[in-house]
Write an enzyme that holds these catalytic residues in place. Structure first.
Site, short mmCIF file in Angstrom:
data_model
loop_
_atom_site.label_atom_id
_atom_site.label_comp_id
_atom_site.label_asym_id
_atom_site.label_seq_id
_atom_site.Cartn_x
_atom_site.Cartn_y
_atom_site.Cartn_z
CB ALA A 1 -0.93 -0.01 1.21
CB ILE B 1 -4.38 -0.98 -1.76
CG1 ILE B 1 -3.96 0.46 -1.40
CG2 ILE B 1 -3.42 -2.02 -1.19
CD1 ILE B 1 -2.72 0.98 -2.11
CD GLU C 1 5.81 -3.28 -8.72
OE1 GLU C 1 6.88 -2.72 -8.48
OE2 GLU C 1 5.11 -3.81 -7.85
C1 LIG Z 1 -5.50 -1.57 -11.27
C2 LIG Z 1 -4.49 -0.87 -10.45
C3 LIG Z 1 -3.88 -1.54 -9.40
C4 LIG Z 1 -2.98 -0.85 -8.59
N1 LIG Z 1 -2.41 -1.51 -7.51
C5 LIG Z 1 -1.67 -0.82 -6.64
C6 LIG Z 1 -1.20 -1.43 -5.42
O1 LIG Z 1 -1.43 -2.62 -5.18
N2 LIG Z 1 -0.51 -0.65 -4.55
C7 LIG Z 1 -0.24 0.66 -4.78
O2 LIG Z 1 0.38 1.28 -3.94
N3 LIG Z 1 -0.65 1.27 -5.92
C8 LIG Z 1 -1.37 0.58 -6.84
N4 LIG Z 1 -1.80 1.18 -7.99
C9 LIG Z 1 -1.50 2.59 -8.21
C10 LIG Z 1 -0.41 2.79 -9.25
O3 LIG Z 1 0.82 2.37 -8.73
C11 LIG Z 1 -0.43 4.28 -9.63
O4 LIG Z 1 -1.61 4.51 -10.37
C12 LIG Z 1 0.80 4.66 -10.43
O5 LIG Z 1 1.92 4.66 -9.59
C13 LIG Z 1 0.67 6.06 -11.06
O6 LIG Z 1 0.29 6.99 -10.12
P1 LIG Z 1 -0.94 7.98 -10.40
O7 LIG Z 1 -2.07 7.15 -10.85
O8 LIG Z 1 -1.13 8.82 -9.19
O9 LIG Z 1 -0.46 8.86 -11.62
P2 LIG Z 1 0.41 10.23 -11.54
O10 LIG Z 1 1.56 10.01 -10.62
O11 LIG Z 1 -0.52 11.34 -11.22
O12 LIG Z 1 0.93 10.32 -13.03
C14 LIG Z 1 0.12 10.82 -14.09
C15 LIG Z 1 0.96 10.85 -15.37
O13 LIG Z 1 2.09 11.73 -15.20
C16 LIG Z 1 3.30 11.03 -15.44
N5 LIG Z 1 4.33 11.53 -14.52
C17 LIG Z 1 4.20 11.72 -13.19
N6 LIG Z 1 5.32 12.21 -12.67
C18 LIG Z 1 6.22 12.29 -13.69
C19 LIG Z 1 7.58 12.73 -13.79
N7 LIG Z 1 8.27 13.14 -12.73
N8 LIG Z 1 8.17 12.69 -15.00
C20 LIG Z 1 7.51 12.25 -16.09
N9 LIG Z 1 6.21 11.84 -16.06
C21 LIG Z 1 5.58 11.86 -14.87
C22 LIG Z 1 2.99 9.55 -15.18
O14 LIG Z 1 3.89 8.70 -15.85
C23 LIG Z 1 1.57 9.48 -15.73
O15 LIG Z 1 1.63 9.37 -17.14
C24 LIG Z 1 -2.65 0.50 -8.85
C25 LIG Z 1 -3.26 1.16 -9.94
C26 LIG Z 1 -4.15 0.50 -10.73
C27 LIG Z 1 -4.80 1.23 -11.88
#
Ligand SMILES: Cc1cc2nc3c(=O)[nH]c(=O)nc-3n(C[C@H](O)[C@H](O)[C@H](O)COP(=O)(O)OP(=O)(O)OC[C@H]3O[C@@H](n4cnc5c(N)ncnc54)[C@H](O)[C@@H]3O)c2cc1C
Length: 394
Positions: free
Chosen positions: A123, A156, A374
């Site tokens: 998480a 999560i 990931e």
């Molecule tokens: C089905 C599913 C299962 C998941 N399971 C888990 C889990 O078990 N545990 C958990 O902790 N999370 C989980 N997640 C969350 C997932 O890890 C996040 O959605 C992911 O890390 C992206 O974060 P965000 O959605 O907040 O996007 P944001 O961080 O808001 O990013 C939005 C866009 O901006 C880009 N971006 C952001 N920062 C930068 C940068 N510095 N440079 C260039 N580009 C950038 C990203 O690549 C993306 O294209 C899950 C998500 C989904 C959809």
């Protein structure tokens, strides 16, 4: 591929192959379309030892190498990718304890994780912090020999059916740089998996509805005055190490998403090769039209390249090397290959690709997640570039 495998690994892969054919194949499509949690299959997965796949044998796990583990993941994802999420997210939590935990934490948690008696995930993400993990606000305050946790996590995997998560928290919200104030806690959320019997101070928010990755639950966790023992929960017994545990320490997580992606790509290719030979237009199978051949050729090359990148990252990981760059390359390339192959499979199948009677539309919905989980593919390329520069100073 079963080269370089020990007899034990071969037996495990064979057993999983039989289970997929006999138990998973007949029900995967229905469970996926109904977004139903596969309780019976999870019981089988416990028996197969999948919840302990990469937990050391001394703690009751199978102790698989990354090379064998990634093959297991690919095999399962080829049949139904959601199933691999149920044990892979759990194993990310277990890996954190195995890699960074104190001896007491390993002895307490790992045997229960290995059997699936305690199941869960990782998480990290919050409503306002995904990629930018240092922006999380979930707070754990030390009070005597306990931590008291306040905050909310979202997206999560296994948050609802599982009963434990490795929770990324801030133990010092004013630390600069921010990552130095972050720690990892193992928090049990319910008395047992598959129940609503929450421990005091923690509850589930809503189950999140999503495009694909059906069957497995993605949910919210809300902590309010939740207490846990510092001794058992604070991974490694030291504050300030959580960010590293969540990111740099989990190369195996990227190998696992890459392996799932290979499963999706292989299935898309297999279905397409078969369909292209049976579907006829203009008096011949569509596999004899050059437009379709170009697609199959490109899909085959990308799938094999993805498979080799995964094998390479897993092999180096097994040799004990740091593989941020190799795991990042495998994850990036394989997930893009999965998305490409799923999209091309949809075109090759014409209208039937869009039909819920074929698995193609599922691959098409599952593949994009591989580009997000990931660490997004935008971030993977940045990680690859940074490692490249670091390893090649001028
Ligand atoms: C089905 C599913 C299962 C998941 N399971 C888990 C889990 O078990 N545990 C958990 O902790 N999370 C989980 N997640 C969350 C997932 O890890 C996040 O959605 C992911 O890390 C992206 O974060 P965000 O959605 O907040 O996007 P944001 O961080 O808001 O990013 C939005 C866009 O901006 C880009 N971006 C952001 N920062 C930068 C940068 N510095 N440079 C260039 N580009 C950038 C990203 O690549 C993306 O294209 C899950 C998500 C989904 C959809």
């Amino acid at each position: 591929m079963t080269d370089n495998l020990s007899e034990d690994d071969r037996l495990i892969l064979d057993a999983i192959g039989k289970w997929l054919n006999q138990k998973v194949k007949p029900v995967a499509m229905r469970l996926e379309h109904d977004d139903e949690y596969p309780h019976d299959l999870v019981e089988d997965m416990k028996e197969l030892g999948l919840f302990g796949a990469i937990i050391d044998e001394e703690y009751g796990g199978l102790g698989l190498s990354a090379s064998t583990y990634s093959r297991v993941v690919t095999l399962i994802a080829e049949e139904w990718m959601s199933l691999s999420g149920i044990f892979n997210s759990h194993l990310m939590m277990a890996t954190i304890v195995q890699k960074f935990g104190t001896q007491r934490q390993k002895e307490y948690w790992l045997p229960k994780f290995a059997t699936g008696e305690i199941r869960g995930g990782l998480a990290l993400t919050e409503p306002n912090a995904g990629t930018d993990l240092q922006a999380i606000t979930t707070r754990a305050k030390r009070v005597g020999d306990k931590y008291v946790v306040e905050g909310a996590k979202t997206w999560i995997s296994n948050a609802i059916q599982g009963n434990c998560v490795a929770l990324l928290v801030k133990t010092d919200p004013s630390a600069e740089p921010r990552y130095q104030g972050m720690s990892m806690l193992i928090t049990q959320t319910k008395t047992a998996p598959d129940t609503d019997d929450h421990l005091p101070g923690v509850r589930n928010g809503k189950k999140l509805e999503k495009l694909g990755y059906k069957g497995i639950d993605s949910g919210e966790l809300i902590y309010n005055d939740y207490e846990c023992s510092a001794d058992l929960s604070l991974v490694g017994g030291e504050e300030g190490k959580g960010f590293y545990m969540a990111t740099g320490g989990l190369e195996i997580g990227r190998i696992n998403v890459a392996a799932r992606s290979v499963g999706i790509a292989k299935r898309a290719l297999r279905e397409s090769v078969a369909y292209a030979q049976s579907r006829k237009t203009m008096g011949k199978p569509i596999s004899e039209h050059q437009a379709i051949q170009l697609k199959l050729g490109e899909m085959a090359a990308k799938t094999r390249a993805a498979e080799l990148l995964v094998e390479d990252a897993a092999r180096l990981f097994d040799l004990g090397q740091r593989v941020d760059m190799e795991a990042g390359m495998a994850k990036y390339f394989a997930s893009e290959a999965a998305l490409y192959c799923a999209t091309e499979a949809m075109r090759i199948h014409g209208g039937y690709g869009y039909s819920k009677e074929y698995p193609i539309e599922r691959l098409f919905r599952d593949a994009p997640l591989m580009c997000i989980g990931e660490g997004t593919n935008e971030m993977q390329r940045i990680i690859i570039a940074k490692q490249l520069v670091k390893r090649n100073p001028v």
